[in-house]
Design an enzyme around this catalytic site. Structure first.
Site, PDB file in Angstrom:
ATOM      1  N   CYS A 105       0.841  -1.202   0.000  1.00 34.62           N
ATOM      2  CA  CYS A 105       0.000   0.000   0.000  1.00 34.62           C
ATOM      3  C   CYS A 105       0.874   1.249   0.000  1.00 34.62           C
ATOM      4  O   CYS A 105       0.619   2.204  -0.736  1.00 34.62           O
ATOM      5  CB  CYS A 105      -0.933  -0.007   1.209  1.00 34.62           C
ATOM      6  SG  CYS A 105      -2.103   1.377   1.240  1.00 34.62           S
ATOM      7  N   CYS A 202      -6.393  -3.468   7.183  1.00 33.23           N
ATOM      8  CA  CYS A 202      -7.602  -2.643   7.173  1.00 33.23           C
ATOM      9  C   CYS A 202      -8.778  -3.290   6.459  1.00 33.23           C
ATOM     10  O   CYS A 202      -9.928  -2.943   6.730  1.00 33.23           O
ATOM     11  CB  CYS A 202      -7.291  -1.290   6.549  1.00 33.23           C
ATOM     12  SG  CYS A 202      -6.857  -1.343   4.787  1.00 33.23           S
TER      13      CYS A 202
END
Length: 357
Positions: A105, A202
């Site tokens: 990410c 997440c």
């Protein structure tokens, strides 16, 4: 006059919100941006309760921008997040590895996609809420060093960054502890001053890794296999898929036995999970691939290598190879896990890293 124009990546959490507010208070022209990366309606995570970049988090980031007084934008990055973060995460488990999706990410979205946006918006810098610092190295170039909050430090996730962008990065909360960040947020009147931190991965949710993988991978790729004892190869039981295991795991092995076993190795070809005594988890060597180096490194130099996020780091020597590097530790390390990142430090400076194989 403005000290410069800064694009601030805002997750909706307190760290990035304080980063933006600090920069405004210091005289920078700030532009806030949130990347919408995941549809939280598809999972069992309560939005705003430890999430990152959900619709509620977007609202929180926008509220901070309105309060502090700077423009704010939302970027839809769901397709890119899926192809560069989630899909490799799923494939890693099918390959018997334990991935570190936060590194991807950072690599492909926060410090690639947003660097492009920084340039498009004619900003001078990109800032985030990472607990890290940018300082001058001994050769006068920009370098990443660990933050003042050793527990929250996030430099481990930044080893893939390209050296030429470091001079454009800012980590405003890197000089602060988490308590100081929350205190500043309260004094500044930010609505998310006491907001729960995002923890774990997440997009997985409360259902856990195994269930998430089973919902996003075709059933024919999730076949079972044998659990064998190391080193004699005795079959102790069977399992329903290697995605349920990681190196060093002791609980949830799906078998009852009077001995205490730990996962030692996962073979994706035969779908065999090897278990054995804990002593077999300790190794003093490993190989890393797809390495990235932010500073020069001598083979004679002793450095510190972290093999997982909360690993304290261990003294080692690095020998560069064509594929990456060979790492020789001074003392054996427990559960060196394929798929995890290895970050290399000289004192507090992050000098590079790679992927454990």
């Amino acid at each position: 006059m403005s000290k410069g124009k800064v694009l601030v990546a805002m997750s909706g959490g307190v760290d990035s919100s304080v980063a933006a507010a600090l920069l405004v208070d210091q005289g920078y022209e700030v532009v806030g941006v949130t990347m919408q990366v995941w549809d939280y309606s598809e999972c069992d995570i309560e939005e705003g309760a430890g999430t990152c970049c959900s619709s509620i988090d977007v609202d929180d980031a926008r509220a901070v921008a309105d309060l502090v007084g700077f423009p704010f934008y939302v970027l839809n990055c769901e397709a890119k997040f899926k192809s560069l973060v989630i899909d490799p995460f799923l494939q890693a488990y099918l390959d018997g590895k334990t991935p570190s999706p936060c590194v991807n990410c950072n690599t492909y979205l926060k410090f690639d996609h947003l660097i492009q946006k920084m340039r498009e918006l004619e900003c001078d810098y990109l800032a985030t809420g990472h607990y890290a610092k940018i300082q001058k190295s001994s050769n006068g170039e920009a370098a990443i060093v660990t933050s003042e909050d050793s527990w929250k430090d996030q430099t481990y996730f930044l080893f893939t960054l390209q050296k030429d962008i470091l001079k454009h990065l800012m980590f405003p909360v890197g000089e602060m502890t988490k308590d100081e960040v929350r205190k500043y947020a309260q004094e500044r009147g930010l609505l998310n001053a006491r907001k729960k931190d995002s923890v774990g991965i997440c997009f997985v949710g409360n259902k856990g890794y195994s269930k998430f993988i089973e919902e996003h991978v075709s059933q024919d790729k999730l076949q079972g296999g044998n659990i064998r004892r190391f080193p004699d190869g005795e079959i102790l039981g069977t399992h329903t898929g290697i995605h349920n295991f990681t190196y060093g795991q002791r609980r949830g092995l799906g078998m009852s036995h009077h001995e205490m076993f730990f996962v030692l190795e996962i073979d994706p070809v035969t779908r065999t999970v090897w278990v054995g005594e804990e002593k077999h988890l300790f190794k003093d060597q490993m190989e890393i691939v797809k390495s990235n180096w932010l500073d020069e490194l001598s083979e004679d130099e002793t450095v510190k290598v972290k093999i997982r996020f909360h690993h304290p780091g261990a003294q080692a020597k690095i020998r560069r190879t064509k594929e990456g590097a060979f790492v020789q530790f001074e003392t054996p390390q427990r559960a060196i896990t394929p798929g995890q990142a290895a970050a290399v430090y000289r004192d507090r400076q992050l000098v590079g890293g790679g992927w454990i194989v």
